[in-house]
Scaffold this active site. Structure first.
Site, short mmCIF file in Angstrom:
data_model
loop_
_atom_site.label_atom_id
_atom_site.label_comp_id
_atom_site.label_asym_id
_atom_site.label_seq_id
_atom_site.Cartn_x
_atom_site.Cartn_y
_atom_site.Cartn_z
N LEU A 143 0.86 -1.17 0.00
CA LEU A 143 0.00 0.00 0.00
C LEU A 143 0.90 1.23 0.00
CD1 LEU A 143 -2.66 -0.93 2.74
CD2 LEU A 143 -2.95 -1.06 0.25
N ASP A 144 0.45 2.30 -0.61
CA ASP A 144 1.22 3.53 -0.58
C ASP A 144 1.39 4.00 0.87
OD1 ASP A 144 1.30 3.56 -3.34
OD2 ASP A 144 -0.48 4.81 -3.53
N LYS A 145 2.41 4.78 1.11
CA LYS A 145 2.71 5.26 2.46
C LYS A 145 1.48 5.85 3.14
CE LYS A 145 5.31 8.91 4.85
NZ LYS A 145 6.27 10.04 4.69
#
Length: 347
Positions: free
Chosen positions: A137-139
Protein backbone atom coordinates in the site's frame (compact mmCIF):
# COMPACT_ATOMS: atom_id res chain seq x y z
CA UNK A 1 21.31 -15.67 0.66
CA UNK A 2 19.78 -18.96 1.83
CA UNK A 3 20.59 -22.05 -0.28
CA UNK A 4 18.99 -25.48 -0.38
CA UNK A 5 19.85 -28.37 -2.72
CA UNK A 6 16.72 -30.19 -3.89
CA UNK A 7 16.51 -33.31 -6.01
CA UNK A 8 13.77 -35.23 -7.84
CA UNK A 9 13.18 -37.40 -10.87
CA UNK A 10 11.31 -36.08 -13.86
CA UNK A 11 8.36 -38.39 -14.55
CA UNK A 12 8.41 -40.35 -17.80
CA UNK A 13 5.05 -38.92 -18.86
CA UNK A 14 6.65 -35.45 -18.90
CA UNK A 15 8.54 -36.39 -22.07
CA UNK A 16 8.67 -33.44 -24.50
CA UNK A 17 7.75 -30.81 -21.93
CA UNK A 18 9.79 -27.66 -21.40
CA UNK A 19 12.20 -27.99 -18.50
CA UNK A 20 10.61 -25.17 -16.50
CA UNK A 21 7.14 -26.67 -17.01
CA UNK A 22 8.32 -30.13 -15.94
CA UNK A 23 10.00 -28.76 -12.80
CA UNK A 24 7.07 -26.61 -11.63
CA UNK A 25 5.03 -29.49 -10.12
CA UNK A 26 8.18 -31.15 -8.71
CA UNK A 27 9.16 -28.00 -6.78
CA UNK A 28 5.72 -26.50 -6.23
CA UNK A 29 6.88 -24.42 -3.24
CA UNK A 30 8.44 -22.02 -5.74
CA UNK A 31 6.93 -20.01 -8.57
CA UNK A 32 7.58 -20.87 -12.18
CA UNK A 33 9.24 -17.48 -12.70
CA UNK A 34 11.67 -18.21 -9.88
CA UNK A 35 12.44 -21.66 -11.30
CA UNK A 36 13.05 -20.15 -14.74
CA UNK A 37 15.58 -17.74 -13.26
CA UNK A 38 17.39 -20.53 -11.39
CA UNK A 39 17.64 -22.48 -14.65
CA UNK A 40 19.15 -19.45 -16.42
CA UNK A 41 21.56 -18.97 -13.50
CA UNK A 42 22.90 -22.52 -13.94
CA UNK A 43 21.33 -23.84 -10.72
CA UNK A 44 19.72 -26.87 -12.39
CA UNK A 45 21.41 -30.08 -13.50
CA UNK A 46 19.93 -32.97 -15.46
CA UNK A 47 21.75 -36.25 -14.83
CA UNK A 48 24.66 -34.17 -13.54
CA UNK A 49 24.84 -31.81 -16.54
CA UNK A 50 24.00 -28.11 -16.08
CA UNK A 51 21.09 -26.94 -18.23
CA UNK A 52 20.52 -23.21 -18.62
CA UNK A 53 17.63 -23.30 -21.09
CA UNK A 54 14.07 -23.17 -19.64
CA UNK A 55 12.77 -24.28 -23.08
CA UNK A 56 14.92 -27.45 -23.08
CA UNK A 57 12.70 -30.45 -23.90
CA UNK A 58 13.02 -33.17 -21.26
CA UNK A 59 13.13 -36.86 -22.13
CA UNK A 60 11.51 -38.11 -18.94
CA UNK A 61 13.23 -40.09 -16.22
CA UNK A 62 16.16 -37.68 -15.74
CA UNK A 63 17.46 -37.02 -12.25
CA UNK A 64 17.22 -33.30 -11.58
CA UNK A 65 19.02 -31.30 -8.91
CA UNK A 66 17.98 -27.74 -8.13
CA UNK A 67 20.01 -25.32 -6.02
CA UNK A 68 17.29 -23.07 -4.57
CA UNK A 69 18.70 -19.66 -3.65
CA UNK A 70 16.49 -17.27 -1.70
CA UNK A 71 17.46 -13.70 -0.97
CA UNK A 72 16.78 -12.67 2.60
CA UNK A 73 16.48 -9.38 4.42
CA UNK A 74 19.80 -9.54 6.29
CA UNK A 75 20.66 -5.91 5.51
CA UNK A 76 17.36 -4.55 6.85
CA UNK A 77 17.40 -3.60 10.51
CA UNK A 78 14.77 -4.97 12.86
CA UNK A 79 12.98 -2.09 14.62
CA UNK A 80 10.47 -2.07 17.46
CA UNK A 81 7.56 -0.56 15.53
CA UNK A 82 4.08 -1.64 16.57
CA UNK A 83 1.91 -3.61 14.11
CA UNK A 84 -1.86 -3.98 14.21
CA UNK A 85 -2.22 -7.73 13.56
CA UNK A 86 -5.79 -8.80 12.81
CA UNK A 87 -5.00 -12.46 12.08
CA UNK A 88 -2.03 -14.76 12.47
CA UNK A 89 -1.42 -18.46 11.82
CA UNK A 90 1.51 -20.60 10.68
CA UNK A 91 1.27 -19.38 7.08
CA UNK A 92 0.06 -15.77 6.98
CA UNK A 93 -0.37 -12.49 8.82
CA UNK A 94 -3.16 -10.02 8.08
CA UNK A 95 -2.36 -6.52 9.29
CA UNK A 96 -4.10 -3.15 9.33
CA UNK A 97 -1.49 -0.64 8.14
CA UNK A 98 -1.81 2.90 9.50
CA UNK A 99 -1.39 5.91 7.21
CA UNK A 100 2.14 7.28 7.17
CA UNK A 101 3.91 3.91 7.36
CA UNK A 102 6.10 3.01 4.36
CA UNK A 103 5.92 -0.68 3.43
CA UNK A 104 9.59 -1.36 2.68
CA UNK A 105 12.88 0.58 2.70
CA UNK A 106 13.83 2.63 -0.32
CA UNK A 107 15.21 5.96 -1.40
CA UNK A 108 14.30 8.50 1.24
CA UNK A 109 13.01 5.82 3.61
CA UNK A 110 15.98 3.71 4.74
CA UNK A 111 14.22 2.49 7.88
CA UNK A 112 11.09 2.95 9.98
CA UNK A 113 9.10 0.81 7.55
CA UNK A 114 6.70 -2.10 7.83
CA UNK A 115 9.51 -4.46 6.80
CA UNK A 116 11.66 -3.22 9.70
CA UNK A 117 8.73 -3.85 12.04
CA UNK A 118 8.03 -7.33 10.67
CA UNK A 119 11.64 -8.41 11.17
CA UNK A 120 11.50 -7.26 14.80
CA UNK A 121 8.29 -9.09 15.66
CA UNK A 122 8.93 -12.11 13.41
CA UNK A 123 12.70 -12.70 13.04
CA UNK A 124 12.07 -15.88 11.03
CA UNK A 125 10.87 -13.70 8.15
CA UNK A 126 14.54 -13.05 7.29
CA UNK A 127 14.39 -16.43 5.55
CA UNK A 128 11.47 -15.34 3.34
CA UNK A 129 12.09 -13.02 0.36
CA UNK A 130 11.05 -9.42 1.09
CA UNK A 131 10.20 -10.50 4.65
CA UNK A 132 7.01 -12.11 3.35
CA UNK A 133 5.54 -8.97 1.78
CA UNK A 134 3.59 -9.90 -1.35
CA UNK A 135 1.81 -6.62 -2.14
CA UNK A 136 2.00 -3.06 -0.92
CA UNK A 137 0.00 0.00 0.00
CA UNK A 138 1.22 3.53 -0.58
CA UNK A 139 2.71 5.26 2.46
CA UNK A 140 -0.36 7.40 3.07
CA UNK A 141 -2.94 4.73 2.27
CA UNK A 142 -4.30 2.85 5.27
CA UNK A 143 -5.78 -0.60 5.54
CA UNK A 144 -5.40 -4.32 5.04
CA UNK A 145 -2.34 -6.22 3.86
CA UNK A 146 -1.46 -9.92 3.89
CA UNK A 147 2.09 -11.06 4.69
CA UNK A 148 3.38 -14.59 4.05
CA UNK A 149 5.28 -16.31 6.87
CA UNK A 150 6.79 -19.05 4.68
CA UNK A 151 8.14 -19.34 1.15
CA UNK A 152 5.38 -21.77 0.03
CA UNK A 153 2.71 -19.42 1.39
CA UNK A 154 4.34 -16.50 -0.40
CA UNK A 155 4.44 -18.40 -3.68
CA UNK A 156 0.77 -19.34 -3.32
CA UNK A 157 -0.30 -15.75 -2.55
CA UNK A 158 1.76 -14.25 -5.39
CA UNK A 159 0.13 -16.68 -7.82
CA UNK A 160 -3.31 -15.63 -6.55
CA UNK A 161 -2.41 -11.98 -7.10
CA UNK A 162 -1.16 -12.72 -10.60
CA UNK A 163 -4.42 -14.38 -11.59
CA UNK A 164 -6.47 -11.62 -9.89
CA UNK A 165 -7.91 -14.01 -7.30
CA UNK A 166 -7.22 -11.75 -4.29
CA UNK A 167 -10.17 -9.44 -3.62
CA UNK A 168 -9.19 -5.93 -2.48
CA UNK A 169 -11.81 -3.27 -1.81
CA UNK A 170 -11.11 0.37 -0.93
CA UNK A 171 -13.05 3.34 0.39
CA UNK A 172 -12.16 6.75 -1.03
CA UNK A 173 -13.36 10.35 -0.91
CA UNK A 174 -13.15 12.15 -4.25
CA UNK A 175 -13.15 15.79 -5.29
CA UNK A 176 -16.23 16.48 -7.42
CA UNK A 177 -19.72 15.02 -7.81
CA UNK A 178 -19.48 11.61 -9.47
CA UNK A 179 -22.93 10.81 -10.83
CA UNK A 180 -22.78 7.02 -10.94
CA UNK A 181 -20.53 3.99 -10.61
CA UNK A 182 -18.78 2.14 -13.39
CA UNK A 183 -15.47 0.62 -14.43
CA UNK A 184 -12.15 1.96 -15.64
CA UNK A 185 -10.17 -0.22 -18.02
CA UNK A 186 -7.12 1.90 -18.80
CA UNK A 187 -3.47 0.77 -18.89
CA UNK A 188 -1.08 2.39 -16.44
CA UNK A 189 2.62 3.10 -16.86
CA UNK A 190 5.30 5.59 -15.86
CA UNK A 191 4.51 9.19 -16.62
CA UNK A 192 6.88 10.10 -19.47
CA UNK A 193 7.25 13.64 -18.08
CA UNK A 194 7.76 12.67 -14.42
CA UNK A 195 9.27 9.28 -13.59
CA UNK A 196 8.04 9.53 -9.99
CA UNK A 197 4.44 9.50 -11.17
CA UNK A 198 2.24 6.99 -12.95
CA UNK A 199 -0.25 7.81 -15.71
CA UNK A 200 -2.83 6.28 -18.03
CA UNK A 201 -0.82 5.28 -21.08
CA UNK A 202 -2.33 3.73 -24.19
CA UNK A 203 1.13 2.70 -25.36
CA UNK A 204 3.53 1.00 -22.97
CA UNK A 205 1.19 0.79 -20.01
CA UNK A 206 0.20 -2.41 -18.20
CA UNK A 207 -3.46 -3.51 -18.12
CA UNK A 208 -5.33 -1.98 -15.18
CA UNK A 209 -9.01 -2.39 -14.28
CA UNK A 210 -10.88 -0.72 -11.42
CA UNK A 211 -14.60 -1.08 -10.60
CA UNK A 212 -16.24 1.63 -8.54
CA UNK A 213 -19.62 2.53 -7.06
CA UNK A 214 -20.96 5.67 -5.47
CA UNK A 215 -21.81 5.50 -1.76
CA UNK A 216 -22.50 9.11 -0.79
CA UNK A 217 -22.78 12.53 -2.36
CA UNK A 218 -21.73 15.68 -0.54
CA UNK A 219 -21.84 19.26 -1.85
CA UNK A 220 -18.56 19.12 -3.76
CA UNK A 221 -17.29 15.63 -2.97
CA UNK A 222 -18.22 11.96 -3.39
CA UNK A 223 -17.52 8.88 -1.31
CA UNK A 224 -16.94 5.75 -3.40
CA UNK A 225 -15.98 2.14 -2.99
CA UNK A 226 -13.48 0.69 -5.44
CA UNK A 227 -12.71 -2.94 -6.22
CA UNK A 228 -9.39 -3.70 -7.89
CA UNK A 229 -9.18 -6.28 -10.63
CA UNK A 230 -5.47 -5.59 -11.10
CA UNK A 231 -2.94 -4.04 -8.73
CA UNK A 232 -0.81 -1.45 -10.51
CA UNK A 233 1.16 1.21 -8.66
CA UNK A 234 -1.14 4.10 -7.62
CA UNK A 235 -3.95 2.46 -9.61
CA UNK A 236 -6.97 3.97 -7.84
CA UNK A 237 -5.35 7.38 -7.56
CA UNK A 238 -4.46 7.41 -11.27
CA UNK A 239 -7.79 6.03 -12.50
CA UNK A 240 -9.94 8.38 -10.42
CA UNK A 241 -7.83 11.38 -11.42
CA UNK A 242 -8.11 10.29 -15.06
CA UNK A 243 -11.90 10.36 -14.71
CA UNK A 244 -11.67 13.90 -13.37
CA UNK A 245 -12.28 13.03 -9.71
CA UNK A 246 -8.95 13.01 -7.85
CA UNK A 247 -8.80 11.84 -4.25
CA UNK A 248 -9.13 14.40 -1.50
CA UNK A 249 -5.68 15.27 -0.15
CA UNK A 250 -3.74 13.52 -2.92
CA UNK A 251 -0.49 15.53 -3.21
CA UNK A 252 0.55 13.88 -6.48
CA UNK A 253 -2.55 13.33 -8.61
CA UNK A 254 -4.91 15.81 -6.97
CA UNK A 255 -5.59 19.48 -7.47
CA UNK A 256 -6.26 22.38 -5.12
CA UNK A 257 -8.88 21.68 -2.45
CA UNK A 258 -12.41 22.38 -3.61
CA UNK A 259 -14.09 24.34 -0.83
CA UNK A 260 -17.92 24.40 -1.02
CA UNK A 261 -19.33 27.93 -0.95
CA UNK A 262 -20.35 29.25 2.46
CA UNK A 263 -18.62 26.36 4.21
CA UNK A 264 -18.07 27.08 7.89
CA UNK A 265 -14.46 28.06 8.74
CA UNK A 266 -14.04 25.11 11.12
CA UNK A 267 -15.09 22.73 8.34
CA UNK A 268 -12.71 24.41 5.88
CA UNK A 269 -9.90 23.90 8.38
CA UNK A 270 -10.56 20.15 8.56
CA UNK A 271 -10.76 19.83 4.77
CA UNK A 272 -7.56 21.80 4.16
CA UNK A 273 -5.81 19.94 6.97
CA UNK A 274 -6.42 16.51 5.45
CA UNK A 275 -2.85 15.95 4.26
CA UNK A 276 -2.95 12.51 2.67
CA UNK A 277 -4.96 10.82 -0.07
CA UNK A 278 -8.36 9.80 1.36
CA UNK A 279 -7.95 6.11 0.61
CA UNK A 280 -8.45 3.10 2.88
CA UNK A 281 -8.10 -0.61 2.00
CA UNK A 282 -11.11 -1.75 3.99
CA UNK A 283 -11.72 -5.30 2.77
CA UNK A 284 -9.46 -8.19 1.79
CA UNK A 285 -10.24 -11.74 0.69
CA UNK A 286 -8.03 -14.60 -0.53
CA UNK A 287 -7.69 -18.37 -0.48
CA UNK A 288 -5.64 -19.51 2.50
CA UNK A 289 -2.43 -21.08 1.13
CA UNK A 290 -2.57 -24.03 3.55
CA UNK A 291 -6.24 -24.77 4.24
CA UNK A 292 -7.63 -23.78 0.84
CA UNK A 293 -10.49 -21.93 2.53
CA UNK A 294 -11.66 -18.50 1.41
CA UNK A 295 -10.96 -15.98 4.16
CA UNK A 296 -12.25 -12.39 4.44
CA UNK A 297 -11.34 -9.44 6.64
CA UNK A 298 -12.65 -5.92 7.08
CA UNK A 299 -10.91 -2.99 8.76
CA UNK A 300 -12.70 0.17 9.91
CA UNK A 301 -11.62 3.50 8.49
CA UNK A 302 -9.07 5.43 10.56
CA UNK A 303 -10.12 8.44 12.58
CA UNK A 304 -8.94 11.06 10.09
CA UNK A 305 -11.14 9.70 7.29
CA UNK A 306 -14.10 9.30 9.63
CA UNK A 307 -13.70 12.92 10.70
CA UNK A 308 -13.46 14.05 7.08
CA UNK A 309 -16.69 12.24 6.15
CA UNK A 310 -18.50 13.55 9.24
CA UNK A 311 -17.50 17.12 8.40
CA UNK A 312 -18.69 16.76 4.79
CA UNK A 313 -22.01 15.39 6.05
CA UNK A 314 -22.41 18.20 8.58
CA UNK A 315 -21.58 20.72 5.86
CA UNK A 316 -24.52 19.48 3.78
CA UNK A 317 -26.88 19.83 6.75
CA UNK A 318 -25.55 23.28 7.67
CA UNK A 319 -25.83 24.56 4.11
CA UNK A 320 -29.42 23.39 3.74
CA UNK A 321 -30.29 24.86 7.11
CA UNK A 322 -28.90 28.21 5.96
CA UNK A 323 -30.72 28.01 2.62
CA UNK A 324 -34.14 27.11 3.94
CA UNK A 325 -33.92 28.24 7.54
CA UNK A 326 -34.17 24.77 9.03
CA UNK A 327 -32.66 24.09 12.42
CA UNK A 328 -32.11 20.49 11.30
CA UNK A 329 -32.13 18.93 7.88
CA UNK A 330 -32.73 15.23 7.34
CA UNK A 331 -30.43 14.38 4.46
CA UNK A 332 -30.22 10.98 2.81
CA UNK A 333 -26.50 10.36 2.31
CA UNK A 334 -26.95 7.07 0.48
CA UNK A 335 -26.93 3.41 1.41
CA UNK A 336 -23.92 2.06 3.24
CA UNK A 337 -22.49 -0.92 1.33
CA UNK A 338 -20.82 -3.37 3.69
CA UNK A 339 -19.22 -5.55 1.02
CA UNK A 340 -18.94 -5.47 -2.73
CA UNK A 341 -19.64 -8.90 -4.19
CA UNK A 342 -19.10 -10.05 -7.77
CA UNK A 343 -22.80 -9.40 -8.42
CA UNK A 344 -22.32 -5.76 -7.42
CA UNK A 345 -19.63 -5.15 -10.00
CA UNK A 346 -20.87 -3.81 -13.36
CA UNK A 347 -20.18 -5.85 -16.48
Amino acid sequence: MTQQLLSAQIPHDAMGQRLDVALAPLFSDYSRNRIQQWIKDGNVTLDGVICKKPRHAVLGGEKVELLAELENATEVEAQAISIDVLHEDDAVLVINKPPGLVVHPGAGNPDGTLMNALLYHYPQLREVPRAGIVHRLDKDTSGLMVVAKTVPAQTHLVEQLQRHAVERIYDAVLVGIMKQGGSVDKPIGRNPNDRKKMAVRAMGGKPAVSHYRVLEHFREHTRVRVKLETGRTHQIRVHMSHLGYPLVGDPVYGSRFRIPRKMLPEFVEVLRGFDRQALHAGALSFTHPTTGKTMKWKAPMPEDMLELIDVLREDVEEFHAQQWGYDEFDYDYGVEVEWVTDEDIPD
